[in-house]
Design an enzyme around this catalytic site. Sequence first.
Site, short mmCIF file in Angstrom:
data_model
loop_
_atom_site.label_atom_id
_atom_site.label_comp_id
_atom_site.label_asym_id
_atom_site.label_seq_id
_atom_site.Cartn_x
_atom_site.Cartn_y
_atom_site.Cartn_z
CB ALA A 69 -0.95 -0.01 1.19
CB THR A 70 4.17 2.16 1.42
OG1 THR A 70 3.78 1.84 2.76
CG2 THR A 70 5.07 3.37 1.43
CD GLN A 180 -5.51 -1.54 8.77
OE1 GLN A 180 -6.16 -2.53 9.08
NE2 GLN A 180 -4.25 -1.41 9.10
CB ALA A 201 -0.80 -9.22 0.09
CB THR A 240 11.44 -9.75 -12.55
OG1 THR A 240 12.50 -9.55 -13.48
CG2 THR A 240 10.84 -11.14 -12.72
CB CYS A 325 3.98 3.78 11.67
SG CYS A 325 3.40 2.59 10.48
C1 LIG Z 1 -0.40 -0.95 6.61
C2 LIG Z 1 -0.94 0.24 5.94
C3 LIG Z 1 -0.25 0.85 4.89
C4 LIG Z 1 1.11 0.36 4.43
O1 LIG Z 1 0.97 -0.83 3.73
P1 LIG Z 1 2.28 -1.64 3.22
O2 LIG Z 1 1.72 -2.67 2.33
O3 LIG Z 1 2.90 -2.19 4.46
O4 LIG Z 1 3.15 -0.67 2.52
C5 LIG Z 1 -0.81 1.94 4.29
N1 LIG Z 1 -2.00 2.41 4.68
C6 LIG Z 1 -2.71 1.85 5.68
C7 LIG Z 1 -4.03 2.41 6.06
C8 LIG Z 1 -2.19 0.74 6.34
O5 LIG Z 1 -2.87 0.20 7.35
#
Ligand SMILES: *Cc1c(COP(=O)(O)O)cnc(C)c1O
Length: 377
Positions: A69-70, A180, A201, A240, A325
């Site tokens: 997600a980052t 989330q 994931a 890849t 975090c």
């Molecule tokens: C965990 C989280 C992220 C980061 O996700 P990653 O896949 O670890 O980079 C971003 N946004 C929210 C709301 C999250 O809970």
Amino acid sequence: MIYLDSAASYPVLPEVQVALDKSFRELYGNSTASHKLGLDASEVIESARDVIADKIGALSSEVVFTSGATESNNIAFKSLLLDNPALKHKKHIVTSQIEHKCVLAICNYLAKFHGYRISYVKPNADGVIQADELAKVLQDDTALVSIMHVNNELGTINPIGDIGELCFKKGILFHSDAAQSFCKVDIDVDELNVDVMSFSAHKIGGPKGIGAIYIRDLRTRYLTPVVHGAGQENGLRGGTVASPLIDGFAASVDAFPRYYEKLKEAKLKYQFIEHLTAMNIDFKVNGNNTNILDSIVSISFPELDIPSLFRMTDDSIAIAQGSACSSKQIEPSHVLSAIELKGKLLENTLRLSFTHFTIWEDLNKLLESIRALKNND
Ligand SMILES: *Cc1c(COP(=O)(O)O)cnc(C)c1O
């Protein structure tokens, strides 16, 4: 170890382990290769893309795999906005005070180095971003609105359908971080009027290091690659493609909802709150209590020394202070500050997030520690 930190990362599901094990052994071909092993890898990737697209009512051609997600959030802002001729004169972004740290970091970067003005919408006292509050800060040159679906510290669900409709009417791009909410709350990108959405994931029992981004009408958009490479993933993200991780991701999307149902049926969160009430202890549950996940609860204890609870239980119970975090830093959580928690409430907050194998005995152990802390005072 009692694990009450699934919002930081959900344990890998058995079905995912099976898929990963098989894929790592058998899917070693490069998905761009034209031989049989390349085609096998490519097939697995495309069928996983279908699984994710189906889950959110999108076309497979609108889903790109990322590292999580980052990265998806980075693409949502930087690939869509930077160097885009159509958005050249639109230099305003709307987001919220309770976004994940990575979104705030991206916004700081865009403000500092690319001349964007950022409006941070404040949540209501229940930790919810309201569409009418957001409407007030929109400007003629707003390029993007980004509001998370479910908040990772509180578990509160934002009305992103209302926000999406507002953005649609004004012709403003709308992004939502769904790390989330994915597989926990129903998502239909058309119904919600979302243009861009981020997924991960490992928040649903899949492997770490893989995620996805949905981009409406991907092929017709002007997008700057975040990683320039050999054209993989529509040229947006070179490198890849991680076929085994993607296979594991698809397995988690398939299996997770069944485990989550089990978690919801157990109603442990509500039992835990009832027991706290019976213990005659001063506490406050943070966030709206109707529009919220069953798997997360943020609780403040104004009369307890919660940092010492963490020291007591560090090796036996995995819980988060505020959020994962920020827990190693001393600064208070920006989310709890945004809902105006102050002083003792702000300092003494726990976030519990459950899994399908959380049992009452686990929570009872935590209650015992809380009871011991109370009696020590
Ligand atoms: C965990 C989280 C992220 C980061 O996700 P990653 O896949 O670890 O980079 C971003 N946004 C929210 C709301 C999250 O809970």
